[in-house]
Scaffold this motif. Structure first.
Motif, PDB file in Angstrom:
ATOM      1  N   CYS A  19      42.316  83.804 102.274  1.00 25.76           N
ATOM      2  CA  CYS A  19      41.422  82.653 101.124  1.00 25.76           C
ATOM      3  C   CYS A  19      41.680  82.971 100.136  1.00 25.76           C
ATOM      4  O   CYS A  19      42.428  82.886  98.946  1.00 25.76           O
ATOM      5  N   HIS A  68      41.363  74.740  97.263  1.00 23.98           N
ATOM      6  CA  HIS A  68      41.599  74.826  98.628  1.00 23.98           C
ATOM      7  C   HIS A  68      41.872  74.251  99.367  1.00 23.98           C
ATOM      8  O   HIS A  68      42.574  73.020 100.265  1.00 23.98           O
ATOM      9  N   ALA A  69      40.719  73.113  98.816  1.00 22.87           N
ATOM     10  CA  ALA A  69      40.207  71.743 100.311  1.00 22.87           C
ATOM     11  C   ALA A  69      41.210  71.097  99.845  1.00 22.87           C
ATOM     12  O   ALA A  69      41.870  69.825 100.902  1.00 22.87           O
ATOM     13  N   THR A  74      45.149  74.722 105.603  1.00 21.43           N
ATOM     14  CA  THR A  74      44.328  75.514 106.385  1.00 21.43           C
ATOM     15  C   THR A  74      42.655  75.492 105.972  1.00 21.43           C
ATOM     16  O   THR A  74      42.506  75.008 104.688  1.00 21.43           O
ATOM     17  N   ASP A  75      41.509  75.461 106.695  1.00 27.11           N
ATOM     18  CA  ASP A  75      40.513  74.996 106.706  1.00 27.11           C
ATOM     19  C   ASP A  75      39.804  76.264 105.935  1.00 27.11           C
ATOM     20  O   ASP A  75      40.196  77.146 105.395  1.00 27.11           O
ATOM     21  N   TYR A  76      38.820  76.175 104.922  1.00 26.13           N
ATOM     22  CA  TYR A  76      38.153  76.819 104.361  1.00 26.13           C
ATOM     23  C   TYR A  76      36.636  77.076 104.465  1.00 26.13           C
ATOM     24  O   TYR A  76      36.092  78.020 103.416  1.00 26.13           O
ATOM     25  N   TYR A 287      38.190  81.132 111.616  1.00 23.05           N
ATOM     26  CA  TYR A 287      38.031  79.398 110.863  1.00 23.05           C
ATOM     27  C   TYR A 287      39.494  79.228 109.784  1.00 23.05           C
ATOM     28  O   TYR A 287      40.076  77.967 108.977  1.00 23.05           O
ATOM     29  N   ASN A 288      38.924  80.231 108.650  1.00 17.73           N
ATOM     30  CA  ASN A 288      40.395  79.766 107.665  1.00 17.73           C
ATOM     31  C   ASN A 288      42.354  80.144 108.016  1.00 17.73           C
ATOM     32  O   ASN A 288      42.780  79.933 107.240  1.00 17.73           O
ATOM     33  N   SER A 291      44.290  74.546 110.926  1.00 20.85           N
ATOM     34  CA  SER A 291      44.364  73.506 110.110  1.00 20.85           C
ATOM     35  C   SER A 291      44.511  72.328 111.619  1.00 20.85           C
ATOM     36  O   SER A 291      44.685  72.760 112.196  1.00 20.85           O
ATOM     37  N   CYS A 293      43.612  71.445 106.928  1.00 25.37           N
ATOM     38  CA  CYS A 293      41.665  70.984 106.591  1.00 25.37           C
ATOM     39  C   CYS A 293      41.467  69.731 106.419  1.00 25.37           C
ATOM     40  O   CYS A 293      42.008  68.983 106.330  1.00 25.37           O
ATOM     41  N   ARG A 300      35.645  67.343 110.395  1.00 25.60           N
ATOM     42  CA  ARG A 300      35.809  69.063 111.062  1.00 25.60           C
ATOM     43  C   ARG A 300      35.368  69.034 112.754  1.00 25.60           C
ATOM     44  O   ARG A 300      34.356  68.801 112.869  1.00 25.60           O
ATOM     45  N   GLN A 304      35.726  75.142 115.766  1.00 26.10           N
ATOM     46  CA  GLN A 304      36.618  75.715 114.139  1.00 26.10           C
ATOM     47  C   GLN A 304      37.679  77.044 114.243  1.00 26.10           C
ATOM     48  O   GLN A 304      37.889  77.159 112.888  1.00 26.10           O
TER      49      GLN A 304
END
Length: 498
Positions: A19, A68-69, A74-76, A287-288, A291, A293, A300, A304
């Motif tokens: 992250c 980041h979102a 990628t998800d955060y 999870y982070n 992809s 995001c 979502r 996850q």
């Protein structure tokens, strides 16, 4: 073939490092795009952030997530969604009171024809009758459901105009009931609307479903905790499903007395499903690193990637499996073992229902869907059947040999929980250590010797690979991406285990 299991020995990336790296990269890109006064504003905000308290309760570091979102890569974040659970011997007697408390008027009870004759069904009917609940029974659920068996149940649900549902059985019954509830609540929807892409359209569920109470009678799928329903799509001869938090049961009544009626091989195959749920969710892509995001929280996915909360449930379930599964299989009167496996099923469900599974499950779907003549022992069915848990566990030694280079510490930890001595093990050998541990575990239980024992040969590998490719919902959660050639090698390695 061994070349397909080679890889670098790097450990799993720390989520915080991932992250942070992504944040710094995105920040520099944004700052470089700013002009004049915006440069100054961005600089001052960063200085303020660095000077502020860094504890979660008081800091302003939430802006990292927002930036980041916005990147859309990628998800955060991750989200934990699980059904309410009630556990205890004899808890089924409370079912009627729960429905009464909900104020329902007409209940659909779904089960299969085998369970209709067994004590768990009598316990359900006694509770409903005692509490004056009006109900109708649908007992035509198919073990390992298909798109057609789902649609038959959906038609029954639509005609019945029920305001609540009870599912008594294993994953086949609970998944069928979830689906009937969904489409009866969304009568204008086409069947493929909610089925996972790329086979279906994968639309988000926006309708309100009726309350569903699940009463599991097997210790395996954990379906009483999850928003997932799996079926055989006959046209493509593969398994797929529907995955949405919206379809998870309102309540799961986990009554360990029901597991005493499970035959030996049903107990074993259910336990293998729990085992792989735990192993796959614990070793899934973090999870982070998943992809893309989502642009909206409702997009979502239910699966996850591994996360700090699902990890706890996965490891807890794995410890129970290691301690109790063999006992539960070998002695049907061992109430302690069977009760603990019933709870392990739900625990693993909480973990994988949010983290997801990966290659063992992705590869299992064509193994079940392409079955030829194999009929599993202890399953009273009139059609060829590879039980889900068996189809999953037979590829596990090859799969975890393949995925181990991406997070060897987690694979070694799992092997240790399963009984391996890892005191002298090297990280580069993590996959082999876990694979050998799994093979010994399966050999001790006299499990079929690989896919060849189910009637498959190397000639079937292209079809098995073809059936795996559409399972992106789970295969993309593998910590190690895989090519078609690598999938072929994994199937080949799974033809014989011992």
């Amino acid at each position: 073939m061994s070349k397909y299991f080679e890889g670098n020995d790097r450990s799993c990336l720390s989520p915080s490092k991932v992250c942070t790296a992504s944040h710094h990269a995105s920040g520099s890109q944004v700052v470089s795009a700013m002009a004049g006064g915006r440069d100054r504003v961005g600089y001052l905000l960063k200085q303020l952030q660095r000077a502020s308290c860094m504890c979660p309760a008081h800091s302003h570091t939430y802006t990292q997530g927002i930036e980041h979102a916005a990147m859309g890569k990628t998800d955060y974040a991750f989200e934990m969604a699980v059904s309410s659970i009630r556990y205890g011997e004899g808890v089924t007697k409370e079912l009627g009171m729960d429905l009464q408390n909900l104020g329902v008027k007409k209940v659909c009870v779904m089960t299969d024809k085998n369970l209709c004759r067994l004590p768990p069904m009598q316990a359900v009917l006694d509770s409903l009758t005692k509490n004056g609940i009006n109900f109708q029974i649908y007992d035509n659920v198919r073990v390992e459901p298909t798109d057609q068996s789902f649609m038959d149940a959906i038609e029954f649900a639509k005609k019945g105009e029920f305001d609540s549902y009870v599912a008594l059985g294993g994953g086949s019954v609970i998944d069928t009931c979830k689906t009937a509830d969904l489409y009866a609540s969304s009568p204008e929807s086409d069947f493929l609307d909610y089925v996972n892409a790329p086979i279906g359209k994968g639309k988000p569920v926006k309708v309100a479903l009726k309350p569903l109470i699940a009463v599991p009678t097997t210790a395996g799928t954990g379906s009483e905790t999850t928003g997932v329903a799996i079926f055989d799509y006959k046209e493509l001869k593969v398994k797929t499903g529907i995955a949405s938090r919206a379809i998870k049961p309102f309540l799961g009544l986990i009554d360990p007395l029901h597991t005493l009626h499970m035959p030996k091989h049903v107990t074993a195959n259910g336990g293998f499903d729990v085992l792989c749920h735990a192993l796959e969710s614990y070793t899934a892509l973090p999870y982070n690193q998943r992809s893309p995001c989502p642009s909206n929280p409702m997009n979502r996915p239910a699966y996850q990637g591994s996360n700090p909360i699902s990890d706890i449930w996965a490891i807890h379930a794995l410890r129970i499996v290691a301690k109790y599964l063999k006992r539960a299989i070998r002695d049907p009167e061992d109430k302690e073992a069977r009760a603990n496996m019933h709870l392990a099923s739900a625990s693993a469900g909480i973990g994988f229902g949010n983290a997801g599974v990966h290659l063992c499950h992705g590869m299992s779907y064509p193994i079940s869907g392409l079955v030829k003549n194999y009929k599993a022992k202890d399953y009273n069915v009139d059609h060829p059947l590879v039980p889900h848990g068996l189809s999953v566990v037979l590829t596990s030694p090859a799969v975890f040999t393949f995925t181990a280079p991406m997070c060897p510490e987690r694979h070694l930890e799992a092997a240790q929980i399963m009984g391996a001595d890892i005191s002298t093990a090297k990280t580069k050998d993590a996959g082999l250590v876990l694979a050998d541990t799994l093979r010994k575990f399966l050999f001790d239980l006299n499990v079929d010797d690989g896919l060849s024992a189910l009637g498959y040969s190397n000639d079937d590998i292209p079809s098995l690979v073809k059936g795996t490719l559409p399972q992106e919902r789970v295969t993309k959660l593998s910590p190690r991406p895989q090519t078609e050639e690598e999938l072929s090698a994994l199937f080949e390695a799974s033809m014989k285990l011992y």
